[in-house]
Write a protein that holds these residues in place. Structure first.
Motif, short mmCIF file in Angstrom:
data_model
loop_
_atom_site.label_atom_id
_atom_site.label_comp_id
_atom_site.label_asym_id
_atom_site.label_seq_id
_atom_site.Cartn_x
_atom_site.Cartn_y
_atom_site.Cartn_z
N GLY A 52 0.80 -1.23 0.00
CA GLY A 52 0.00 0.00 0.00
C GLY A 52 0.83 1.27 0.00
N THR A 53 2.13 1.14 0.28
CA THR A 53 3.01 2.32 0.26
C THR A 53 3.69 2.51 -1.10
OG1 THR A 53 4.74 0.87 1.13
CG2 THR A 53 3.55 2.21 2.74
N LEU B 130 1.65 1.86 -7.18
CA LEU B 130 0.28 1.43 -7.43
C LEU B 130 -0.54 1.46 -6.13
CD1 LEU B 130 -2.01 0.20 -9.09
CD2 LEU B 130 -0.92 -2.05 -8.81
N TRP C 51 9.03 -7.62 -4.36
CA TRP C 51 10.37 -7.03 -4.35
C TRP C 51 10.90 -7.03 -5.77
CZ3 TRP C 51 15.66 -8.58 -4.82
CH2 TRP C 51 16.57 -7.63 -4.30
N1 NAP Z 1 4.33 -0.65 -11.79
C1 NAP Z 1 4.00 -1.40 -12.82
O1 NAP Z 1 4.06 -0.97 -13.97
C2 NAP Z 1 3.53 -2.81 -12.61
C3 NAP Z 1 3.22 -3.58 -13.72
C4 NAP Z 1 2.79 -4.89 -13.54
C5 NAP Z 1 2.66 -5.41 -12.27
N2 NAP Z 1 2.98 -4.64 -11.19
C6 NAP Z 1 2.81 -5.24 -9.87
O2 NAP Z 1 2.06 -4.35 -9.07
C7 NAP Z 1 2.49 -4.43 -7.73
C8 NAP Z 1 2.83 -3.04 -7.22
O3 NAP Z 1 3.80 -2.46 -8.07
P1 NAP Z 1 4.39 -1.02 -7.79
O4 NAP Z 1 4.85 -0.47 -9.09
O5 NAP Z 1 3.46 -0.23 -6.95
O6 NAP Z 1 5.68 -1.42 -6.93
P2 NAP Z 1 6.45 -0.56 -5.82
O7 NAP Z 1 6.14 0.86 -5.97
O8 NAP Z 1 7.86 -1.05 -5.88
O9 NAP Z 1 5.80 -1.06 -4.47
C9 NAP Z 1 6.13 -2.28 -3.92
C10 NAP Z 1 5.44 -2.40 -2.62
O10 NAP Z 1 5.80 -3.67 -2.04
C11 NAP Z 1 6.21 -3.44 -0.71
N3 NAP Z 1 7.18 -4.43 -0.27
C12 NAP Z 1 8.37 -4.76 -0.84
N4 NAP Z 1 9.01 -5.66 -0.08
C13 NAP Z 1 8.20 -5.90 0.99
C14 NAP Z 1 8.31 -6.71 2.15
N5 NAP Z 1 9.39 -7.47 2.38
N6 NAP Z 1 7.30 -6.69 3.05
C15 NAP Z 1 6.20 -5.91 2.84
N7 NAP Z 1 6.05 -5.13 1.79
C16 NAP Z 1 7.03 -5.12 0.86
C17 NAP Z 1 6.81 -2.05 -0.70
O11 NAP Z 1 6.81 -1.56 0.62
P3 NAP Z 1 7.85 -0.37 1.08
O12 NAP Z 1 7.84 0.65 -0.01
O13 NAP Z 1 7.23 0.11 2.34
O14 NAP Z 1 9.18 -1.01 1.24
C18 NAP Z 1 5.83 -1.32 -1.61
O15 NAP Z 1 4.69 -0.92 -0.89
C19 NAP Z 1 3.66 -5.40 -7.69
O16 NAP Z 1 3.18 -6.67 -7.32
C20 NAP Z 1 4.13 -5.43 -9.13
O17 NAP Z 1 4.70 -6.68 -9.45
C21 NAP Z 1 3.40 -3.35 -11.33
#
Ligand code: NAP
Length: 303
Positions: A8-9, A12, A60
């Motif tokens: 949530g932080t 997305l 991650w």
């Molecule tokens: N962005 C895209 O274009 C895209 C495309 C396809 C799929 N996705 C999927 O969408 C999801 C969100 O993507 P995003 O772009 O928002 O990624 P992001 O900004 O990197 O966010 C990742 C999130 O996962 C959390 N996280 C990482 N390691 C963790 C741990 N050990 N314990 C608890 N929380 C953890 C982070 O928390 P902290 O920040 O607090 O460390 C953060 O809230 C992911 O599953 C990604 O695979 C994203």
């Protein structure tokens, strides 16, 4: 509804939590600081609440060549995160619908990117481990649904873009990297060098469109996997032109480095199923979404 969001932080996650709150839900937004999901008991503080929906976004990973350089760590960390979330769902929150975010990287780019192919064929080498951990998450959902009848939904976005991206120096998804480089070219006189020959094609989806449609689908759709993209791809050169036009930078000054890693040549999700589910769905025009994103970069000096 009571809703919990892992990740949530993140980029997305922030948009999703706002959308869920706007829809009137009570939202618990988790990040690695308040719940390190690599630890088995990290979700215990939320045992007491009966959640209606659990959105599992935490992963991650980073963009660029990050997956290529961290396959071992990604396997361990993402398998731990996913196993701990699924275990908590099974033991403590069986009434909740678990909504997971998949990835277009899980598809084999040599076959059509339709939902029935999500677990078929081979993802590309550079993204293999990340892609397979997302496939294993899907297998987990199918298994818990089969054994216990739990409800799930998997949504597979193409690359998300829009305001509110990271400013902490991590590797950026290509669309943000393009904007940053072109803004630096314009405002700092730095050379603009893009990776590859510029003819590789990509699809993007505006993050506000994704969260709006995701929340809508999650209300009614159970035990399914749906691609959620704009359904149209563009070459990197076309993206660069649109950005240059908005930034006021000469696209002719953009250079291409063909020695750099570019991943798949083309990656466009089939959105036929999405269109059948939501025939009236409208998406933000690419030019408008890029303008919003560029404005955000400027407001936050994120380049
Ligand atoms: N962005 C895209 O274009 C895209 C495309 C396809 C799929 N996705 C999927 O969408 C999801 C969100 O993507 P995003 O772009 O928002 O990624 P992001 O900004 O990197 O966010 C990742 C999130 O996962 C959390 N996280 C990482 N390691 C963790 C741990 N050990 N314990 C608890 N929380 C953890 C982070 O928390 P902290 O920040 O607090 O460390 C953060 O809230 C992911 O599953 C990604 O695979 C994203």
């Amino acid at each position: 509804m009571q809703v919990l969001v892992t990740g949530g932080t993140g980029f997305l996650g922030g948009h999703l939590c706002s959308e869920l709150a706007r829809a009137g839900h009570s939202v618990a937004a988790l990040g690695s600081k308040n719940a390190d999901l690599t630890r088995p008991h990290s979700l215990e503080p939320w045992d007491i609440t009966r959640f209606d929906q659990i959105w599992h976004l935490a992963a991650w990973t980073q963009a660029g060549d990050f997956c290529l350089r961290h396959p071992g760590e990604q396997w361990i960390i993402n398998q731990q995160i996913n196993t701990n979330v699924l275990t908590w769902w099974q033991r403590v929150q069986p009434q909740a619908k678990l909504i997971c975010i998949g990835t277009s990287c899980s598809y084999d780019p040599r076959i059509e990117l339709t939902e029935d192919h999500y677990l078929i064929g081979q993802p590309i080498d550079g993204l293999y481990t990340y892609a397979m951990t997302k496939r294993m998450l899907q297998i987990g959902l199918l298994a818990l649904n089969e054994q216990y009848g739990f409800r799930y939904l998997t949504l597979v976005p193409s690359t998300l873009y829009g305001p509110g991206y990271h400013t902490d120096g991590r590797q950026m998804h290509f669309i943000f990297d393009l904007i940053r480089k072109i803004l630096r070219g314009k405002h700092r006189g730095e050379p603009v060098v893009l990776w590859g020959d510029g003819y590789q094609k990509r699809e993007v989806v505006y993050v506000g469109d994704f969260t709006r449609v995701a929340v809508q689908l999650a209300e009614t759709l159970d035990n399914d996997l749906v691609n959620l993209g704009a359904g149209e791809e563009f070459t990197i050169r076309e993206f660069a032109k649109l950005i240059c036009d908005r930034v006021g930078y000469d696209v002719g000054a953009v250079d291409f480095d063909t020695t750099r890693y570019v991943g798949a040549k083309s990656k466009c999700l089939s959105v036929d199923k999405l269109r059948r589910l939501l025939p009236d769905m409208k998406v933000t025009p690419l030019g408008d979404g890029l303008s919003d994103t560029i404005d955000w970069f400027r407001r936050n000096s994120a380049f």
